[in-house]
Design a protein around this motif. Structure first.
Motif, PDB file in Angstrom:
ATOM      1  N   GLN A  13     -25.000  -8.520  12.001  1.00 55.67           N
ATOM      2  CA  GLN A  13     -26.064  -7.953  11.170  1.00 55.67           C
ATOM      3  C   GLN A  13     -25.654  -6.609  10.585  1.00 55.67           C
ATOM      4  N   VAL A  14     -24.957  -5.826  11.374  1.00 61.87           N
ATOM      5  CA  VAL A  14     -24.447  -4.542  10.901  1.00 61.87           C
ATOM      6  C   VAL A  14     -22.940  -4.710  10.712  1.00 61.87           C
ATOM      7  N   PRO A  15     -22.437  -4.557   9.476  1.00 66.62           N
ATOM      8  CA  PRO A  15     -21.003  -4.756   9.241  1.00 66.62           C
ATOM      9  C   PRO A  15     -20.153  -3.829  10.103  1.00 66.62           C
ATOM     10  N   VAL A  16     -19.031  -4.367  10.560  1.00 68.00           N
ATOM     11  CA  VAL A  16     -18.107  -3.627  11.405  1.00 68.00           C
ATOM     12  C   VAL A  16     -16.826  -3.302  10.643  1.00 68.00           C
ATOM     13  N   LEU A  17     -16.358  -4.241   9.840  1.00 64.69           N
ATOM     14  CA  LEU A  17     -15.109  -4.068   9.106  1.00 64.69           C
ATOM     15  C   LEU A  17     -15.391  -3.748   7.641  1.00 64.69           C
ATOM     16  N   TYR A  18     -14.666  -2.749   7.115  1.00 67.43           N
ATOM     17  CA  TYR A  18     -14.860  -2.288   5.748  1.00 67.43           C
ATOM     18  C   TYR A  18     -13.521  -2.148   5.038  1.00 67.43           C
ATOM     19  N   LEU A  19     -13.558  -2.251   3.714  1.00 64.42           N
ATOM     20  CA  LEU A  19     -12.419  -1.878   2.878  1.00 64.42           C
ATOM     21  C   LEU A  19     -12.667  -0.465   2.373  1.00 64.42           C
ATOM     22  N   LYS A  20     -11.664   0.365   2.431  1.00 64.36           N
ATOM     23  CA  LYS A  20     -11.756   1.705   1.852  1.00 64.36           C
ATOM     24  C   LYS A  20     -11.345   1.573   0.389  1.00 64.36           C
ATOM     25  N   LEU A  21     -12.277   1.820  -0.505  1.00 64.71           N
ATOM     26  CA  LEU A  21     -12.070   1.532  -1.919  1.00 64.71           C
ATOM     27  C   LEU A  21     -11.230   2.562  -2.657  1.00 64.71           C
ATOM     28  N   ASP A  22     -11.105   3.762  -2.123  1.00 63.72           N
ATOM     29  CA  ASP A  22     -10.378   4.793  -2.858  1.00 63.72           C
ATOM     30  C   ASP A  22      -8.926   4.951  -2.407  1.00 63.72           C
ATOM     31  N   VAL A  23      -8.393   3.953  -1.696  1.00 59.60           N
ATOM     32  CA  VAL A  23      -6.974   3.979  -1.333  1.00 59.60           C
ATOM     33  C   VAL A  23      -6.154   3.614  -2.564  1.00 59.60           C
ATOM     34  N   PRO A  24      -4.872   3.900  -2.556  1.00 58.38           N
ATOM     35  CA  PRO A  24      -4.046   3.477  -3.689  1.00 58.38           C
ATOM     36  C   PRO A  24      -4.120   1.955  -3.885  1.00 58.38           C
ATOM     37  N   VAL A  25      -4.101   1.528  -5.130  1.00 63.46           N
ATOM     38  CA  VAL A  25      -4.200   0.103  -5.445  1.00 63.46           C
ATOM     39  C   VAL A  25      -3.096  -0.678  -4.749  1.00 63.46           C
ATOM     40  N   ARG A  26      -1.937  -0.083  -4.604  1.00 62.18           N
ATOM     41  CA  ARG A  26      -0.823  -0.767  -3.925  1.00 62.18           C
ATOM     42  C   ARG A  26      -1.199  -1.141  -2.490  1.00 62.18           C
ATOM     43  N   ASP A  27      -1.951  -0.282  -1.810  1.00 65.52           N
ATOM     44  CA  ASP A  27      -2.370  -0.588  -0.445  1.00 65.52           C
ATOM     45  C   ASP A  27      -3.365  -1.745  -0.411  1.00 65.52           C
ATOM     46  N   LEU A  28      -4.288  -1.785  -1.367  1.00 67.42           N
ATOM     47  CA  LEU A  28      -5.203  -2.931  -1.465  1.00 67.42           C
ATOM     48  C   LEU A  28      -4.417  -4.213  -1.719  1.00 67.42           C
ATOM     49  N   TYR A  29      -3.428  -4.104  -2.599  1.00 66.66           N
ATOM     50  CA  TYR A  29      -2.581  -5.258  -2.916  1.00 66.66           C
ATOM     51  C   TYR A  29      -1.845  -5.759  -1.675  1.00 66.66           C
ATOM     52  N   GLU A  30      -1.232  -4.840  -0.937  1.00 67.77           N
ATOM     53  CA  GLU A  30      -0.488  -5.230   0.266  1.00 67.77           C
ATOM     54  C   GLU A  30      -1.401  -5.851   1.318  1.00 67.77           C
ATOM     55  N   PHE A  31      -2.609  -5.312   1.458  1.00 72.96           N
ATOM     56  CA  PHE A  31      -3.593  -5.877   2.381  1.00 72.96           C
ATOM     57  C   PHE A  31      -3.929  -7.309   1.969  1.00 72.96           C
ATOM     58  N   ALA A  32      -4.195  -7.504   0.676  1.00 68.93           N
ATOM     59  CA  ALA A  32      -4.543  -8.835   0.174  1.00 68.93           C
ATOM     60  C   ALA A  32      -3.389  -9.811   0.361  1.00 68.93           C
ATOM     61  N   ILE A  33      -2.188  -9.396  -0.008  1.00 70.81           N
ATOM     62  CA  ILE A  33      -1.023 -10.278   0.109  1.00 70.81           C
ATOM     63  C   ILE A  33      -0.767 -10.655   1.556  1.00 70.81           C
ATOM     64  N   GLN A  34      -0.889  -9.703   2.473  1.00 72.34           N
ATOM     65  CA  GLN A  34      -0.675  -9.988   3.892  1.00 72.34           C
ATOM     66  C   GLN A  34      -1.639 -11.068   4.363  1.00 72.34           C
ATOM     67  N   ARG A  35      -2.899 -10.953   4.009  1.00 76.21           N
ATOM     68  CA  ARG A  35      -3.895 -11.930   4.450  1.00 76.21           C
ATOM     69  C   ARG A  35      -3.690 -13.289   3.776  1.00 76.21           C
ATOM     70  N   LEU A  36      -3.416 -13.274   2.482  1.00 75.57           N
ATOM     71  CA  LEU A  36      -3.237 -14.536   1.758  1.00 75.57           C
ATOM     72  C   LEU A  36      -2.001 -15.292   2.244  1.00 75.57           C
ATOM     73  N   LYS A  37      -0.914 -14.566   2.497  1.00 77.60           N
ATOM     74  CA  LYS A  37       0.288 -15.229   2.998  1.00 77.60           C
ATOM     75  C   LYS A  37       0.086 -15.750   4.414  1.00 77.60           C
ATOM     76  N   ALA A  38      -0.661 -15.020   5.232  1.00 75.94           N
ATOM     77  CA  ALA A  38      -0.948 -15.506   6.583  1.00 75.94           C
ATOM     78  C   ALA A  38      -1.785 -16.780   6.515  1.00 75.94           C
ATOM     79  N   ALA A  39      -2.754 -16.829   5.610  1.00 76.24           N
ATOM     80  CA  ALA A  39      -3.571 -18.042   5.443  1.00 76.24           C
ATOM     81  C   ALA A  39      -2.712 -19.195   4.928  1.00 76.24           C
TER      82      ALA A  39
END
Length: 94
Positions: A13-39
């Motif tokens: 009900q109360v979110p525990v995990l968050y994305l920090k939106l003001d990180v460099p775009v490269r870090d968001l990209y690496e996070f996304a790629i890591q998860r997508l490749k693991a899937a």
């Protein structure tokens, strides 16, 4: 605007995990790629399994893990898209 967005994969009900939106775009990209490749790798392992040796619970575990990884990766891609859209809007207004 808040600098954090809850991941859609939060099942509480109360979110525990968050994305920090003001990180460099490269870090968001690496996070996304890591998860997508693991899937992707998890899906590959699933296709290599013999159906006769698995039970319904195994398939549920694979599906749940795949969902979490894909959803987190998609959330990061959505955050990146928002950043790109914000930059385009700012450039057009200038």
């Amino acid at each position: 605007m808040t600098n954090f967005r809850p991941l859609q994969s939060n099942l509480t009900q109360v979110p525990v995990l968050y994305l920090k939106l003001d990180v460099p775009v490269r870090d968001l990209y690496e996070f996304a790629i890591q998860r997508l490749k693991a899937a992707r790798d998890l899906s590959h392992s699933l296709t290599c399994m013999s159906i006769g040796n698995t039970c319904d619970r195994d398939l549920q575990h694979f599906a749940a893990a795949g969902y979490l990884l894909l959803q987190d990766g998609c959330d990061a891609l959505d955050a990146m898209q928002g950043r790109f859209t914000d930059r385009q809007s700012s450039a057009l207004q200038a």
